[in-house]
Motif scaffolding. Structure first.
Motif, PDB file in Angstrom:
ATOM      1  N   SER A 156      31.916  37.264  94.410  1.00 42.04           N
ATOM      2  CA  SER A 156      30.559  37.819  94.415  1.00 42.04           C
ATOM      3  C   SER A 156      29.991  37.808  95.829  1.00 42.04           C
ATOM      4  O   SER A 156      30.485  37.110  96.713  1.00 42.04           O
ATOM      5  CB  SER A 156      29.645  37.012  93.481  1.00 42.04           C
ATOM      6  N   GLY A 157      28.945  38.609  96.011  1.00 49.07           N
ATOM      7  CA  GLY A 157      28.160  38.578  97.237  1.00 49.07           C
ATOM      8  C   GLY A 157      28.789  39.195  98.470  1.00 49.07           C
ATOM      9  O   GLY A 157      28.433  38.815  99.587  1.00 49.07           O
ATOM     10  N   LEU A 158      29.695  40.169  98.317  1.00 49.84           N
ATOM     11  CA  LEU A 158      30.303  40.789  99.491  1.00 49.84           C
ATOM     12  C   LEU A 158      29.374  41.864 100.061  1.00 49.84           C
ATOM     13  O   LEU A 158      29.050  42.843  99.397  1.00 49.84           O
ATOM     14  CB  LEU A 158      31.646  41.429  99.146  1.00 49.84           C
ATOM     15  N   SER A 159      28.967  41.676 101.290  1.00 51.64           N
ATOM     16  CA  SER A 159      28.135  42.664 101.980  1.00 51.64           C
ATOM     17  C   SER A 159      28.991  43.824 102.447  1.00 51.64           C
ATOM     18  O   SER A 159      30.223  43.763 102.405  1.00 51.64           O
ATOM     19  CB  SER A 159      27.473  42.016 103.206  1.00 51.64           C
ATOM     20  N   ALA A 160      28.361  44.871 102.935  1.00 50.88           N
ATOM     21  CA  ALA A 160      29.083  46.023 103.474  1.00 50.88           C
ATOM     22  C   ALA A 160      30.078  45.557 104.533  1.00 50.88           C
ATOM     23  O   ALA A 160      29.744  44.769 105.415  1.00 50.88           O
ATOM     24  CB  ALA A 160      28.100  47.014 104.090  1.00 50.88           C
ATOM     25  N   GLY A 161      31.340  46.012 104.388  1.00 47.44           N
ATOM     26  CA  GLY A 161      32.390  45.656 105.345  1.00 47.44           C
ATOM     27  C   GLY A 161      33.085  44.335 105.075  1.00 47.44           C
ATOM     28  O   GLY A 161      34.076  44.026 105.726  1.00 47.44           O
ATOM     29  N   GLN A 162      32.611  43.537 104.141  1.00 46.31           N
ATOM     30  CA  GLN A 162      33.259  42.270 103.811  1.00 46.31           C
ATOM     31  C   GLN A 162      34.309  42.475 102.725  1.00 46.31           C
ATOM     32  O   GLN A 162      34.230  43.413 101.935  1.00 46.31           O
ATOM     33  CB  GLN A 162      32.248  41.227 103.337  1.00 46.31           C
ATOM     34  N   ALA A 163      35.290  41.544 102.688  1.00 44.82           N
ATOM     35  CA  ALA A 163      36.379  41.667 101.709  1.00 44.82           C
ATOM     36  C   ALA A 163      36.668  40.338 101.043  1.00 44.82           C
ATOM     37  O   ALA A 163      36.503  39.275 101.640  1.00 44.82           O
ATOM     38  CB  ALA A 163      37.639  42.179 102.391  1.00 44.82           C
ATOM     39  N   ASP A 164      37.122  40.427  99.809  1.00 45.62           N
ATOM     40  CA  ASP A 164      37.681  39.305  99.067  1.00 45.62           C
ATOM     41  C   ASP A 164      39.177  39.334  99.368  1.00 45.62           C
ATOM     42  O   ASP A 164      39.861  40.292  99.016  1.00 45.62           O
ATOM     43  CB  ASP A 164      37.431  39.488  97.566  1.00 45.62           C
ATOM     44  N   THR A 165      39.708  38.308 100.055  1.00 47.16           N
ATOM     45  CA  THR A 165      41.093  38.376 100.545  1.00 47.16           C
ATOM     46  C   THR A 165      42.089  37.401  99.928  1.00 47.16           C
ATOM     47  O   THR A 165      43.250  37.405 100.339  1.00 47.16           O
ATOM     48  CB  THR A 165      41.116  38.193 102.075  1.00 47.16           C
ATOM     49  N   PRO A 166      41.728  36.571  98.945  1.00 43.57           N
ATOM     50  CA  PRO A 166      42.754  35.683  98.384  1.00 43.57           C
ATOM     51  C   PRO A 166      43.860  36.346  97.562  1.00 43.57           C
ATOM     52  O   PRO A 166      44.952  35.793  97.470  1.00 43.57           O
ATOM     53  CB  PRO A 166      41.963  34.722  97.495  1.00 43.57           C
TER      54      PRO A 166
END
Length: 180
Positions: free
Chosen positions: A78-88
């Motif tokens: 949750s909570g990914l801003s523009a340009g952020q990624a979930d990488t696990p």
């Protein structure tokens, strides 16, 4: 002020696969590897591809398909801003059984912002494909069993792997030594 909706996109971060697709349908091809060979792992990300300012991206996954894949890190985020990624997230094609395998990872994402807006995005579908093959003899003539170049996978079969030598006539395959 939020001007753009969150946009979920799968991305390949590292590994031996090829990620293709657009919109809501993606394919990750992990290729063809030798039975008993080195596994192939792809590290994935889910990117909020919106241009900021934008809604925050949250999501969860379902995974279904072949047991030939090892999946890690597909937890809710949750909570990914523009340009952020979930990488696990990562996916590994195991090499302990031969065959062609596929599985599907579906991302159920939502966008939200501080004004109370929350909207469900169209599910993103990632199809993972890969094959594990026993080494196959490439020559149509006699050759050296211990020469990696004579095998379709580029590696010599081991005592613990299968090998395919398929000829109408009986080939002469020379094997210098070992317990294969």
């Amino acid at each position: 002020t939020i001007n753009n909706f969150a946009t979920a996109v799968f991305e390949a971060l590292s590994g031996g696969g090829t990620l293709t697709g657009s919109g809501n349908a993606f394919t990750l091809n992990l290729g063809t590897i030798a039975l008993g060979g080195t596994t192939v792992t792809e590290n994935l990300g889910v990117l909020n591809a919106a241009v900021g300012p934008a809604d925050l991206l949250s999501g969860s996954f379902t995974v279904s398909g072949a047991s030939a894949f090892l999946n890690n890190g597909f937890a809710a985020f949750s909570g990914l801003s523009a340009g952020q990624a979930d990488t696990p997230p990562d996916i590994t094609l195991l090499t302990n059984q031969s065959g062609s395998f596929n599985e599907t990872v579906t991302l159920y994402a939502t966008g939200s912002n501080s004004s109370g807006y929350a909207g469900t995005l169209t599910p993103e579908v990632l199809t993972i494909i890969g094959s594990v093959t026993p080494p196959g003899w490439k020559l149509d003539q006699p050759g050296d069993f211990d020469a990696a170049a004579n095998w379709s996978t580029g590696s010599v079969p081991t005592a613990n792997s299968d090998a395919l030598i398929n000829f109408a006539d009986q080939p002469l395959v020379l094997h210098g030594s070992g317990n294969d």
